[in-house]
Enzyme design. Structure first.
Site, PDB file in Angstrom:
ATOM      1  N   GLY A  53       0.811  -1.214   0.000  1.00 43.91           N
ATOM      2  CA  GLY A  53       0.000   0.000   0.000  1.00 43.91           C
ATOM      3  C   GLY A  53       0.844   1.264   0.000  1.00 43.91           C
ATOM      4  O   GLY A  53       0.319   2.363  -0.007  1.00 43.91           O
ATOM      5  N   CYS A  54       2.152   1.094   0.010  1.00 45.99           N
ATOM      6  CA  CYS A  54       3.066   2.232  -0.026  1.00 45.99           C
ATOM      7  C   CYS A  54       3.592   2.339  -1.459  1.00 45.99           C
ATOM      8  O   CYS A  54       4.080   1.358  -2.014  1.00 45.99           O
ATOM      9  CB  CYS A  54       4.209   1.996   0.961  1.00 45.99           C
ATOM     10  SG  CYS A  54       5.019   3.492   1.515  1.00 45.99           S
TER      11      CYS A  54
END
Length: 139
Positions: A53-54
């Site tokens: 998710g980064c």
């Protein structure tokens, strides 16, 4: 750019942000904080330690000893490293209950952080925090 006074706790972090009111000054502060993030061993830069998710490459290793959690983090970008140092200052050395009780959203509001982060950078920040809040140790 002046040398950063060591910031070792959340109160000093609040103080530093309150003395650097403009976003440019806060951005420089975040970059300087990233330079103070503890070194992260290359051998831990594995896919299993990557933060999902980064947008940037970011790694997080969580260990627990005697009920207290330790976090090792790294990223390939200076800003994310700085945000990780902020996260480290907030959560490092805490118990699971203390971690659960931390109102990081309130702290970020006090710092004014979320006003200036892009949605993708904020999502990455929350991905790291959600991993920590889940406190699943990674060996």
């Amino acid at each position: 750019m002046q040398q950063l006074t060591p910031i070792t706790n959340v109160e000093q972090l609040r103080d530093a942000f309150s003395h650097n009111k403009s976003w440019d000054a806060q951005y420089r502060l975040i970059i300087q904080l990233g330079k103070k993030l503890d070194s992260f061993p290359e051998q831990l830069k594995l896919e299993q330690h990557q933060v999902k998710g980064c947008e940037s490459l970011a790694w997080l290793v969580i260990t627990e000893e005697n009920g207290v959690y330790d976090f090792k983090m790294d990223s390939d970008t200076r800003v994310v490293k700085g945000l990780m140092k902020i996260i480290w200052l907030i959560f490092q050395g805490k118990t699971k209950q203390q971690i659960e009780d931390i109102d990081y959203q309130e702290l970020f509001a006090q710092l004014g952080l979320l006003n200036h982060l892009s949605p993708s950078r904020a999502n990455g920040l929350f991905a790291i925090i959600n991993t920590i809040k889940g406190v699943n140790t990674i060996d």
